[in-house]
Design an enzyme around this catalytic site. Structure first.
Site, PDB file in Angstrom:
ATOM      1  N   SER A  45       0.862  -1.270   0.183  1.00 13.40           N
ATOM      2  CA  SER A  45       0.249   0.499   0.582  1.00 13.40           C
ATOM      3  C   SER A  45       0.981   1.513  -0.043  1.00 13.40           C
ATOM      4  CB  SER A  45      -0.800  -0.152   1.215  1.00 13.40           C
ATOM      5  OG  SER A  45      -0.137   0.349   2.248  1.00 13.40           O
ATOM      6  N   THR A 159      -2.577   2.798   3.876  1.00 11.78           N
ATOM      7  CA  THR A 159      -1.713   4.093   3.692  1.00 11.78           C
ATOM      8  C   THR A 159      -0.347   4.504   4.413  1.00 11.78           C
ATOM      9  OG1 THR A 159      -2.954   5.603   2.453  1.00 11.78           O
ATOM     10  CG2 THR A 159      -1.669   6.546   4.408  1.00 11.78           C
ATOM     11  N   THR A 177       1.515   7.359   0.629  1.00 12.34           N
ATOM     12  CA  THR A 177       0.431   5.623  -0.169  1.00 12.34           C
ATOM     13  C   THR A 177       0.829   5.333  -1.742  1.00 12.34           C
ATOM     14  OG1 THR A 177      -1.832   4.944   0.081  1.00 12.34           O
ATOM     15  CG2 THR A 177      -1.649   6.711  -0.442  1.00 12.34           C
ATOM     16  N   ARG A 187      -5.738   8.878 -10.698  1.00 11.19           N
ATOM     17  CA  ARG A 187      -6.861   9.440  -9.390  1.00 11.19           C
ATOM     18  C   ARG A 187      -5.703   8.954  -8.119  1.00 11.19           C
ATOM     19  NH1 ARG A 187      -6.530   6.750  -3.555  1.00 11.19           N
ATOM     20  NH2 ARG A 187      -8.613   7.306  -3.264  1.00 11.19           N
ATOM     21  N   VAL A 188      -6.582  10.432  -7.393  1.00 10.33           N
ATOM     22  CA  VAL A 188      -5.763  11.376  -6.720  1.00 10.33           C
ATOM     23  C   VAL A 188      -6.804  10.688  -5.005  1.00 10.33           C
ATOM     24  CG1 VAL A 188      -4.632  13.127  -5.606  1.00 10.33           C
ATOM     25  CG2 VAL A 188      -4.156  12.868  -7.583  1.00 10.33           C
ATOM     26  N   GLY A 189      -6.141  10.749  -4.214  1.00  7.51           N
ATOM     27  CA  GLY A 189      -6.521   9.919  -2.404  1.00  7.51           C
ATOM     28  C   GLY A 189      -6.708  11.776  -1.883  1.00  7.51           C
ATOM     29  N   ASP A 190      -6.754  11.092  -0.511  1.00  5.97           N
ATOM     30  CA  ASP A 190      -6.446  12.037   0.704  1.00  5.97           C
ATOM     31  C   ASP A 190      -5.220  12.236   1.054  1.00  5.97           C
ATOM     32  OD1 ASP A 190      -6.731   9.592   1.671  1.00  5.97           O
ATOM     33  OD2 ASP A 190      -7.383   9.589   3.503  1.00  5.97           O
ATOM     34  N   THR A 210      -6.236   7.298   6.968  1.00  6.39           N
ATOM     35  CA  THR A 210      -5.978   5.959   6.267  1.00  6.39           C
ATOM     36  C   THR A 210      -7.614   5.435   5.474  1.00  6.39           C
ATOM     37  OG1 THR A 210      -6.282   4.384   7.860  1.00  6.39           O
ATOM     38  CG2 THR A 210      -3.957   5.110   7.056  1.00  6.39           C
ATOM     39  N   GLY A 211      -7.525   5.165   4.922  1.00 10.80           N
ATOM     40  CA  GLY A 211      -9.560   4.527   3.923  1.00 10.80           C
ATOM     41  C   GLY A 211      -9.148   5.017   3.032  1.00 10.80           C
ATOM     42  N   GLY A 213     -10.182   7.854   0.665  1.00 16.52           N
ATOM     43  CA  GLY A 213      -9.820   8.529   0.664  1.00 16.52           C
ATOM     44  C   GLY A 213     -10.546  10.392  -0.019  1.00 16.52           C
TER      45      GLY A 213
HETATM   46  N1  ASP Z   1      -6.174   6.641   1.589  1.00 20.58           N
HETATM   47  C1  ASP Z   1      -5.428   6.072   0.652  1.00 20.58           C
HETATM   48  C2  ASP Z   1      -6.166   6.670  -0.769  1.00 20.58           C
HETATM   49  O1  ASP Z   1      -7.176   7.382  -0.389  1.00 20.58           O
HETATM   50  C3  ASP Z   1      -5.914   4.812   0.685  1.00 20.58           C
HETATM   51  C4  ASP Z   1      -5.910   3.573   2.352  1.00 20.58           C
HETATM   52  O2  ASP Z   1      -5.272   4.474   2.978  1.00 20.58           O
HETATM   53  O3  ASP Z   1      -6.265   3.017   2.000  1.00 20.58           O
HETATM   54  O4  ASP Z   1      -5.607   6.627  -1.548  1.00 20.58           O
END
Ligand code: ASP
Length: 302
Positions: A45, A159, A177, A187-190, A210-211, A213
């Protein structure tokens, strides 16, 4: 001194503590710790070995923030460099006013500043991606459909988050991450979005996520949590309040409400919180020989 991290940060927390024990800064500590996780190929990850996007390309997101000045550096969807956290740090240190560089520009900046490029897709990660692409009906589908088909059960999440408080009372935070496995290209996450997946402020504390985003982007989760600390809420009260706000966000039924946070206040109180079950976080202070692993408090959305 204190370092708090997501559970996969265990391999790096010692590096952070070592820097803090030597009188180093929280900012140096979180960068060094994150690099240890980025180089860990077994973590799919983050960094090298991270699962690729739907085209088989590893695209990394990272950010680093300094609580004293609220200066930050971040990279989004950068390809070909194993330590996005250090590229983010170089943006903070060297590029006036800039906070976030994306894609080609981020790679160009990394090359210009002497970062060593390398192939990030490991055989193991490539094999996982190939298994996804061999699903019936996958070949020939549009990228949008492919990205949807590539979701669970192959999708992995994860992450790494690091929050540190040094002996000078300064706080820093770092997040890195490879994002959601088999995501749509670009794609860009948080994680690289200051205020969404990462925020710190010496006056109040820090939070990193994490999670999924998209949830923390939509709710400005890390910033809102630090703002709740600023109003005098405890770490636990602040995280409960901001997580509760996620219940109001409509989500596709296929996506589980995945979100986790670690947070600290300026006094060194800390906590880990999650909407899922059985997740942990790690922490270590200056008196401890090794990191402690702690259950995250599960928050159930009403
Ligand atoms: N937060 C991360 C994202 O959305 C992924 C993750 O933490 O699972 O890119």
């Amino acid at each position: 001194m204190l370092v708090v991290a997501s559970e996969n940060g265990k391999v790096g927390i010692g590096a952070a503590i070592e820097i803090l024990r030597a009188g180093g800064s929280a900012l140096d500590a979180v960068e060094a710790a994150t690099r240890e996780v980025e180089r860990n190929e077994h973590d799919h990850s983050v960094g090298v070995g991270g699962y690729p996007n739907i085209l088989g390309e590893v695209e990394l997101d990272a950010s680093i923030m300094e609580g004293a000045t609220r200066q930050a550096g971040a990279v989004a969807a950068i390809r070909g460099f194993p330590h996005p956290i250090s590229v983010a740090r170089a943006i903070l240190d060297k590029l006036p006013h800039h906070v976030l560089l994306a894609g080609e520009g981020a790679a160009q900046f990394a090359a210009e500043h002497g970062f060593e490029p390398m192939t990030l897709l490991t055989p193991e990660a490539e094999a996982a991606w190939r298994r996804v692409t061999q699903r019936p009906g996958f070949a020939g589908a549009s990228l949008t459909v492919q990205a949807r088909m590539a979701q669970d059960p192959e999708k992995t999440v994860g992450t790494v988050d690091f929050l540190a408080l040094d002996d000078h009372g300064h706080i820093a935070s770092a997040v890195s991450t490879s994002g959601w496995a088999f995501k749509y290209p670009g794609r860009v996450g948080d994680s690289p979005i200051i205020g969404a997946g990462n925020y710190c402020d010496d006056r109040y504390g820090a939070c990193a996520c994490t999670g999924l985003g998209e949830l923390s982007i939509r709710a400005s989760l890390a910033r809102m949590t630090v703002a709740a600390l600023a109003r005098g809420l405890s770490v636990s009260e602040a995280c409960h309040e901001t997580m509760a706000d996620l219940a109001l966000l409509p989500l596709p039924a296929t996506i589980p409400p995945a979100m986790s946070m670690v947070a600290i206040d300026r006094h060194g109180n800390h906590g880990g919180f999650t909407l899922a079950e059985g997740l942990k976080y790690v922490w270590q202070d200056g008196t401890m020989a090794e990191a402690a692993t702690e259950e995250r408090t599960q928050i159930l959305l009403g």
